[in-house]
Motif scaffolding. Sequence first.
Motif, PDB file in Angstrom:
ATOM      1  N   GLU A  84      -6.706  18.142  23.574  1.00 47.86           N
ATOM      2  CA  GLU A  84      -7.811  18.674  22.783  1.00 47.86           C
ATOM      3  C   GLU A  84      -8.928  17.645  22.793  1.00 47.86           C
ATOM      4  OE1 GLU A  84      -8.735  20.806  18.514  1.00 47.86           O
ATOM      5  OE2 GLU A  84      -6.743  20.026  18.908  1.00 47.86           O
ATOM      6  N   TYR A  85     -10.130  18.129  22.977  1.00 49.03           N
ATOM      7  CA  TYR A  85     -11.287  17.229  22.930  1.00 49.03           C
ATOM      8  C   TYR A  85     -12.313  17.800  21.960  1.00 49.03           C
ATOM      9  CZ  TYR A  85     -13.630  20.443  26.208  1.00 49.03           C
ATOM     10  OH  TYR A  85     -14.193  21.533  26.816  1.00 49.03           O
ATOM     11  N   LEU A  86     -12.917  16.908  21.212  1.00 45.77           N
ATOM     12  CA  LEU A  86     -13.880  17.297  20.181  1.00 45.77           C
ATOM     13  C   LEU A  86     -15.071  16.349  20.216  1.00 45.77           C
ATOM     14  CD1 LEU A  86     -11.314  17.530  17.264  1.00 45.77           C
ATOM     15  CD2 LEU A  86     -12.362  19.472  18.396  1.00 45.77           C
ATOM     16  N   PHE A  87     -16.189  16.874  19.776  1.00 41.99           N
ATOM     17  CA  PHE A  87     -17.366  16.039  19.563  1.00 41.99           C
ATOM     18  C   PHE A  87     -17.616  16.002  18.064  1.00 41.99           C
ATOM     19  CE2 PHE A  87     -17.921  17.310  23.933  1.00 41.99           C
ATOM     20  CZ  PHE A  87     -18.395  16.164  24.519  1.00 41.99           C
ATOM     21  N   ASP A  88     -17.745  14.775  17.522  1.00 44.62           N
ATOM     22  CA  ASP A  88     -17.997  14.656  16.085  1.00 44.62           C
ATOM     23  C   ASP A  88     -19.484  14.859  15.785  1.00 44.62           C
ATOM     24  OD1 ASP A  88     -19.175  12.297  16.870  1.00 44.62           O
ATOM     25  OD2 ASP A  88     -17.644  11.007  16.009  1.00 44.62           O
ATOM     26  N   GLU A  89     -19.859  14.579  14.534  1.00 41.30           N
ATOM     27  CA  GLU A  89     -21.252  14.791  14.118  1.00 41.30           C
ATOM     28  C   GLU A  89     -22.232  13.947  14.922  1.00 41.30           C
ATOM     29  OE1 GLU A  89     -18.961  13.459  11.677  1.00 41.30           O
ATOM     30  OE2 GLU A  89     -18.227  15.491  11.374  1.00 41.30           O
ATOM     31  N   LYS A  90     -21.789  12.807  15.404  1.00 41.45           N
ATOM     32  CA  LYS A  90     -22.647  11.907  16.184  1.00 41.45           C
ATOM     33  C   LYS A  90     -22.556  12.198  17.692  1.00 41.45           C
ATOM     34  CE  LYS A  90     -21.774   8.278  12.840  1.00 41.45           C
ATOM     35  NZ  LYS A  90     -21.097   6.999  12.616  1.00 41.45           N
ATOM     36  N   ASN A  91     -21.919  13.306  18.042  1.00 38.57           N
ATOM     37  CA  ASN A  91     -21.695  13.694  19.438  1.00 38.57           C
ATOM     38  C   ASN A  91     -20.868  12.667  20.202  1.00 38.57           C
ATOM     39  OD1 ASN A  91     -22.796  16.214  19.382  1.00 38.57           O
ATOM     40  ND2 ASN A  91     -24.730  15.627  20.347  1.00 38.57           N
ATOM     41  N   GLU A  92     -19.951  12.007  19.491  1.00 34.83           N
ATOM     42  CA  GLU A  92     -19.025  11.088  20.142  1.00 34.83           C
ATOM     43  C   GLU A  92     -17.756  11.862  20.491  1.00 34.83           C
ATOM     44  OE1 GLU A  92     -18.381   7.468  18.002  1.00 34.83           O
ATOM     45  OE2 GLU A  92     -20.518   7.180  17.663  1.00 34.83           O
ATOM     46  N   LEU A  93     -17.232  11.588  21.658  1.00 31.46           N
ATOM     47  CA  LEU A  93     -16.090  12.319  22.190  1.00 31.46           C
ATOM     48  C   LEU A  93     -14.782  11.746  21.680  1.00 31.46           C
ATOM     49  CD1 LEU A  93     -15.004  14.458  24.172  1.00 31.46           C
ATOM     50  CD2 LEU A  93     -15.185  12.733  25.971  1.00 31.46           C
ATOM     51  N   ASP A  94     -13.899  12.631  21.202  1.00 32.27           N
ATOM     52  CA  ASP A  94     -12.561  12.254  20.754  1.00 32.27           C
ATOM     53  C   ASP A  94     -11.563  13.099  21.532  1.00 32.27           C
ATOM     54  OD1 ASP A  94     -10.546  11.040  19.302  1.00 32.27           O
ATOM     55  OD2 ASP A  94     -10.624  12.540  17.705  1.00 32.27           O
ATOM     56  N   ILE A  95     -10.608  12.432  22.189  1.00 32.38           N
ATOM     57  CA  ILE A  95      -9.615  13.116  23.019  1.00 32.38           C
ATOM     58  C   ILE A  95      -8.226  12.735  22.535  1.00 32.38           C
ATOM     59  CG2 ILE A  95      -8.669  13.316  25.343  1.00 32.38           C
ATOM     60  CD1 ILE A  95     -11.405  12.627  26.427  1.00 32.38           C
ATOM     61  N   TYR A  96      -7.362  13.762  22.382  1.00 26.99           N
ATOM     62  CA  TYR A  96      -5.976  13.471  22.040  1.00 26.99           C
ATOM     63  C   TYR A  96      -5.053  14.573  22.546  1.00 26.99           C
ATOM     64  CZ  TYR A  96      -6.891  16.586  18.072  1.00 26.99           C
ATOM     65  OH  TYR A  96      -7.239  17.654  17.291  1.00 26.99           O
ATOM     66  N   SER A  97      -3.781  14.196  22.657  1.00 28.46           N
ATOM     67  CA  SER A  97      -2.768  15.118  23.172  1.00 28.46           C
ATOM     68  C   SER A  97      -2.297  16.056  22.071  1.00 28.46           C
ATOM     69  CB  SER A  97      -1.586  14.304  23.703  1.00 28.46           C
ATOM     70  OG  SER A  97      -0.500  15.144  23.990  1.00 28.46           O
TER      71      SER A  97
END
Length: 164
Positions: free
Chosen positions: A143-156
Amino acid sequence: MKKSLFMYLFFFALLFIIFQYMNEKTIFESQEKSINSLTKKMEKARDSVDVLNNKLTESNYFSLLDNDNAMSYLEKYNLDPAEVKQLVTDKIYDQNGGENGNPIIEFKGDRGPMRINKIKFLNHRWIQADFSDGQRWGEVIIEYLFDEKNELDIYSVKSVLFPL
């Protein structure tokens, strides 16, 4: 004498015309058979292409760039889907370079570190990836998400390791 000469010439010309007619008829029939055969092959090829196009369309149903809802979601946050795909792909493959393999993969390799080999974007949120250590293989949903600051977070999300 002239009459017989003209008669012989007439018969010779008649035989020559009949020979030419039969020869051309045979050539025409063989070409017609060849054209019919090639037409049937072309129809088969078109049918095969249509089947493959349908399969491709069906397999691309779950993809980032062919999913209108996923693209709309990303565009709503001013993100270009092609750039997102490239950014996420680069980040996942960059993590393969670690000494212990890719940290997204929860399994430890027997012959070396587990590394992601291939990824497929399912939509604006999930990726299916294939990983291995050269001997053992598995798949992981990322799963990948962009937070409020458009920073990428990736996790299984979930992984599976295929038995030997």
